[in-house]
Design an enzyme around this catalytic site. Sequence first.
Site, PDB file in Angstrom:
ATOM      1  N   ASN A  88      -4.097  20.267  13.163  1.00 47.55           N
ATOM      2  CA  ASN A  88      -5.041  19.153  13.113  1.00 47.55           C
ATOM      3  C   ASN A  88      -5.843  19.139  14.410  1.00 47.55           C
ATOM      4  O   ASN A  88      -5.270  19.209  15.508  1.00 47.55           O
ATOM      5  CB  ASN A  88      -4.234  17.853  12.962  1.00 47.55           C
ATOM      6  CG  ASN A  88      -5.094  16.652  12.610  1.00 47.55           C
ATOM      7  OD1 ASN A  88      -6.196  16.486  13.142  1.00 47.55           O
ATOM      8  ND2 ASN A  88      -4.599  15.819  11.716  1.00 47.55           N
ATOM      9  N   HIS A 142     -11.758  17.483   0.076  1.00 51.34           N
ATOM     10  CA  HIS A 142     -11.063  18.752  -0.184  1.00 51.34           C
ATOM     11  C   HIS A 142      -9.567  18.484  -0.353  1.00 51.34           C
ATOM     12  O   HIS A 142      -8.977  17.772   0.445  1.00 51.34           O
ATOM     13  CB  HIS A 142     -11.311  19.721   0.977  1.00 51.34           C
ATOM     14  CG  HIS A 142     -10.931  21.128   0.646  1.00 51.34           C
ATOM     15  ND1 HIS A 142     -11.838  22.062   0.232  1.00 51.34           N
ATOM     16  CD2 HIS A 142      -9.728  21.734   0.628  1.00 51.34           C
ATOM     17  CE1 HIS A 142     -11.206  23.200  -0.012  1.00 51.34           C
ATOM     18  NE2 HIS A 142      -9.921  23.023   0.221  1.00 51.34           N
ATOM     19  N   HIS A 196      -5.943  18.286   0.146  1.00 56.27           N
ATOM     20  CA  HIS A 196      -5.128  18.662   1.306  1.00 56.27           C
ATOM     21  C   HIS A 196      -4.085  17.597   1.592  1.00 56.27           C
ATOM     22  O   HIS A 196      -4.178  16.477   1.094  1.00 56.27           O
ATOM     23  CB  HIS A 196      -6.017  18.849   2.536  1.00 56.27           C
ATOM     24  CG  HIS A 196      -6.567  17.561   3.096  1.00 56.27           C
ATOM     25  ND1 HIS A 196      -7.573  16.834   2.474  1.00 56.27           N
ATOM     26  CD2 HIS A 196      -6.245  16.852   4.198  1.00 56.27           C
ATOM     27  CE1 HIS A 196      -7.852  15.761   3.188  1.00 56.27           C
ATOM     28  NE2 HIS A 196      -7.051  15.728   4.237  1.00 56.27           N
ATOM     29  N   HIS A 223      13.567  13.040  -1.755  1.00 51.37           N
ATOM     30  CA  HIS A 223      12.737  12.284  -2.692  1.00 51.37           C
ATOM     31  C   HIS A 223      11.307  12.187  -2.175  1.00 51.37           C
ATOM     32  O   HIS A 223      11.059  12.340  -0.976  1.00 51.37           O
ATOM     33  CB  HIS A 223      13.303  10.877  -2.927  1.00 51.37           C
ATOM     34  CG  HIS A 223      13.400  10.048  -1.681  1.00 51.37           C
ATOM     35  ND1 HIS A 223      14.457  10.144  -0.791  1.00 51.37           N
ATOM     36  CD2 HIS A 223      12.572   9.105  -1.165  1.00 51.37           C
ATOM     37  CE1 HIS A 223      14.278   9.297   0.201  1.00 51.37           C
ATOM     38  NE2 HIS A 223      13.138   8.658   0.015  1.00 51.37           N
ATOM     39  N   HIS A 230       7.893   9.526  -2.365  1.00 51.47           N
ATOM     40  CA  HIS A 230       7.354   8.215  -2.741  1.00 51.47           C
ATOM     41  C   HIS A 230       5.871   8.365  -3.046  1.00 51.47           C
ATOM     42  O   HIS A 230       5.148   8.991  -2.267  1.00 51.47           O
ATOM     43  CB  HIS A 230       7.459   7.223  -1.570  1.00 51.47           C
ATOM     44  CG  HIS A 230       8.837   6.908  -1.128  1.00 51.47           C
ATOM     45  ND1 HIS A 230       9.674   6.081  -1.823  1.00 51.47           N
ATOM     46  CD2 HIS A 230       9.540   7.286  -0.026  1.00 51.47           C
ATOM     47  CE1 HIS A 230      10.829   5.954  -1.177  1.00 51.47           C
ATOM     48  NE2 HIS A 230      10.779   6.682  -0.082  1.00 51.47           N
ATOM     49  N   MET A 234      -2.627  -5.692   0.088  1.00 50.98           N
ATOM     50  CA  MET A 234      -1.412  -6.111   0.785  1.00 50.98           C
ATOM     51  C   MET A 234      -1.855  -6.791   2.075  1.00 50.98           C
ATOM     52  O   MET A 234      -1.976  -6.162   3.117  1.00 50.98           O
ATOM     53  CB  MET A 234      -0.518  -4.907   1.093  1.00 50.98           C
ATOM     54  CG  MET A 234       0.075  -4.257  -0.130  1.00 50.98           C
ATOM     55  SD  MET A 234       1.330  -5.319  -0.914  1.00 50.98           S
ATOM     56  CE  MET A 234       1.746  -4.290  -2.342  1.00 50.98           C
TER      57      MET A 234
HETATM   58  O1  LIG Z   1      -4.501 -15.383  -3.789  1.00 54.27           O
HETATM   59  P1  LIG Z   1      -5.690 -14.481  -3.597  1.00 54.27           P
HETATM   60  O2  LIG Z   1      -6.495 -14.843  -2.386  1.00 54.27           O
HETATM   61  O3  LIG Z   1      -6.531 -14.333  -4.812  1.00 54.27           O
HETATM   62  O4  LIG Z   1      -5.045 -13.032  -3.321  1.00 54.27           O
HETATM   63  C1  LIG Z   1      -5.009 -12.368  -2.102  1.00 54.27           C
HETATM   64  O5  LIG Z   1      -3.971 -12.862  -1.255  1.00 54.27           O
HETATM   65  C2  LIG Z   1      -2.635 -12.708  -1.746  1.00 54.27           C
HETATM   66  C3  LIG Z   1      -1.679 -13.220  -0.684  1.00 54.27           C
HETATM   67  O6  LIG Z   1      -1.860 -12.574   0.552  1.00 54.27           O
HETATM   68  C4  LIG Z   1      -2.344 -11.244  -2.092  1.00 54.27           C
HETATM   69  O7  LIG Z   1      -1.082 -11.153  -2.725  1.00 54.27           O
HETATM   70  C5  LIG Z   1      -3.414 -10.682  -3.024  1.00 54.27           C
HETATM   71  O8  LIG Z   1      -3.185  -9.308  -3.240  1.00 54.27           O
HETATM   72  C6  LIG Z   1      -4.790 -10.895  -2.390  1.00 54.27           C
HETATM   73  O9  LIG Z   1      -5.799 -10.396  -3.233  1.00 54.27           O
HETATM   74  O1  LIG Z   2      -5.897  11.876   9.930  1.00 56.03           O
HETATM   75  P1  LIG Z   2      -6.907  11.218   9.011  1.00 56.03           P
HETATM   76  O2  LIG Z   2      -6.775  11.666   7.584  1.00 56.03           O
HETATM   77  O3  LIG Z   2      -8.297  11.315   9.517  1.00 56.03           O
HETATM   78  O4  LIG Z   2      -6.515   9.654   9.065  1.00 56.03           O
HETATM   79  C1  LIG Z   2      -5.909   8.929   8.053  1.00 56.03           C
HETATM   80  O5  LIG Z   2      -4.511   9.160   7.996  1.00 56.03           O
HETATM   81  C2  LIG Z   2      -3.760   8.778   9.144  1.00 56.03           C
HETATM   82  C3  LIG Z   2      -2.292   9.026   8.868  1.00 56.03           C
HETATM   83  O6  LIG Z   2      -1.852   8.348   7.714  1.00 56.03           O
HETATM   84  C4  LIG Z   2      -4.009   7.304   9.500  1.00 56.03           C
HETATM   85  O7  LIG Z   2      -3.387   6.999  10.729  1.00 56.03           O
HETATM   86  C5  LIG Z   2      -5.513   7.018   9.618  1.00 56.03           C
HETATM   87  O8  LIG Z   2      -5.714   5.644   9.834  1.00 56.03           O
HETATM   88  C6  LIG Z   2      -6.194   7.463   8.325  1.00 56.03           C
HETATM   89  O9  LIG Z   2      -7.581   7.231   8.410  1.00 56.03           O
END
Ligand SMILES: O=P(O)(O)O[C@H]1O[C@H](CO)[C@@H](O)[C@H](O)[C@H]1O
Ligand SMILES: O=P(O)(O)O[C@H]1O[C@H](CO)[C@@H](O)[C@H](O)[C@H]1O
Lengths: 351, 351
Positions: free
Chosen positions: B77, B164, B166, B299, B301, B316
């Site tokens: 990288n 791309h 990757h 595993h 995720h 979230m």
């Molecule tokens: O209740 P809202 O504003 O529609 O929803 C927003 O806030 C919630 C609480 O942080 C989250 O769970 C939802 O994903 C987000 O879209």
């Molecule tokens: O290295 P990248 O692909 O430019 O960067 C991406 O992946 C990283 C690792 O998950 C994160 O920290 C960065 O915020 C995201 O933009």
Amino acid sequence: AATFRASDHQHVRYNPLQDEWVLVSAHRMKRPWQGQVEPQLLETVPRHDPLNPLCPGATRANGEVNPHYDGTFLFDNDFPALQPDAPSPGPSDHPLFQAEAARGVCKVMCFHPWSDVTLPLMSVPEIRAVVDAWASVTEELGAQYPWVQIFENKGAMMGCSNPHPHCQIWASSFLPNVVQREERSQRAYQCQHGEPLLMEYSCQELLRKERLVLTSEHWLVLVPFWAVWPYQTLLLPRRHVRRLPELTPPERDDLASIMKKLLTKYDNLFETSFPYSMGWHGAPTGSEAGANWDHWQLHAHYYPPLLRSATVRKFMVGYEMLAQAQRDLTPEQAAEKLRALPEVHYRLAQK
Amino acid sequence: AATFRASDHQHVRYNPLQDEWVLVSAHRMKRPWQGQVEPQLLETVPRHDPLNPLCPGATRANGEVNPHYDGTFLFDNDFPALQPDAPSPGPSDHPLFQAEAARGVCKVMCFHPWSDVTLPLMSVPEIRAVVDAWASVTEELGAQYPWVQIFENKGAMMGCSNPHPHCQIWASSFLPNVVQREERSQRAYQCQHGEPLLMEYSCQELLRKERLVLTSEHWLVLVPFWAVWPYQTLLLPRRHVRRLPELTPPERDDLASIMKKLLTKYDNLFETSFPYSMGWHGAPTGSEAGANWDHWQLHAHYYPPLLRSATVRKFMVGYEMLAQAQRDLTPEQAAEKLRALPEVHYRLAQK
Ligand SMILES: O=P(O)(O)O[C@H]1O[C@H](CO)[C@@H](O)[C@H](O)[C@H]1O
Ligand SMILES: O=P(O)(O)O[C@H]1O[C@H](CO)[C@@H](O)[C@H](O)[C@H]1O
């Protein structure tokens, strides 16, 4: 071997509230950005939209009509994630398949009757009314529930589905994960050191100064040593206060004033209405409210996603989701930038 | 009191790998969505772009020229968050200000010479070559580092800055947070129950069936009981395997085939190139690789953000960041939807 400089040399830092680590790689800011750029903000929110369910006089999803409120306005969320009366899933039949009952209440609080303002554009007395409303709702829901989570999602980037200035309050029959970890850490620290973790932390930051953003008679704002988001801050009272309702009138006025300053700096950083999620943490409430919670210190966390500009955010993805949070500038660099910004809002200064 | 139904009644579920809870509020899917809509994907990625630093023959940021590779291609990288030689921050002067040295290596792995394919559009032998490259890089970097994190950020929504196909590999001198928690949980489960947590979990899911998405001779894919993301899945070998390099040739072929099926289902769900972050977790490596890690089960995720359509994601934010993850459909509902989807890619079916 080279001498260690936090701004040049990657390292990990410990978050004593969550008992976890963050990877700090400040040299990463040098890389070019070719990824997703967020849509620019539509700055044309109408002051009043009769079809917006958060506006005074508007009709909500459940058919109720909002009053013509002129300050803050609290009402039940029409699509609550927590309801007071869900039945219990019953006993689990296996340790890897555990479910438990969850009960609660979800409310929405409008900060102001106008849709085209945000907290930093409101007056200090108007923000003080929000502080009072936060304290009341904590008291009201805290009479029944052990946890009352006040949080604000600001900006479309933070999943906020309505531009009208508002926050949410979710009260629950359980202590959420993040809170359980803060409870455990603060309790252990008090046992071992005889004082609240965040009281000692504030003292130290006032001495060390390099992560301070704002200080006032009763409050301080700093970028925590273990910050994960680029411009994350922690807002704390100087006095030992366990919960919002304990704040005195002068402390509330001062809180309104320091919040206005912090959020003005945030907006000024990239000259945009700065997106963030924020929320308050204080000692648990409910039937155990009378127990000893002296290890808790009231505080608010601000988690803003922007990294480089109004349209380039930090993504907490891949490595962050599977392994560990990683940040691209040091907390000290972030604090320095925020400190240097004016306390007059760019939109008012231009007028 | 009403009878409990997971799809109607909010409840919390326990994640035994991370030792935390998720709030399941399936009735929330009924609320209307007025929030941010993601930009639709540009489906016009050129097969070869000489200016794209991931393409065969292209020049990278550091001046190096890529070979005209025709399979996978692994390189350093150019903007690594972890470097092999950072100096140590030295001893901490206070328990609330702990920093430690972090060393490592960051690599990028191209899956294919073409920019306009993704894993589900590649052939099984081509995906098998990716599996082999994952096993080799784990072996190579695992000789020196205790943790080798393979992860893929797919799609602009997941911060991926290059179309791309990757993934990335970040090897570190420390066990990251998420891994530390998996280590603790799997070790404790083995101590208490005499078998690996994820082996018993797989057995149970094969019996209960309602969260299974795909099964093959050597692998299974399921929506975990404690899933946080709407269509999150867990990919596991049926045999007790601690690390990627231990996989036999038939297990690798079968993995390539089940990955193609899973990712095809993902793309078919909303007829879009489905964004996600994914990554592999296996027993720690490095100098302690020879210790007893029998409590670990290999595993992967998959964490995909989409909730309702190709352009409406789950955020979230707020409550999730300050308190606890919350999901809007049950894991059983998600598994049922994924199970029902065809195993032929919508872009190939239309031809
Ligand atoms: O209740 P809202 O504003 O529609 O929803 C927003 O806030 C919630 C609480 O942080 C989250 O769970 C939802 O994903 C987000 O879209
Ligand atoms: O290295 P990248 O692909 O430019 O960067 C991406 O992946 C990283 C690792 O998950 C994160 O920290 C960065 O915020 C995201 O933009």
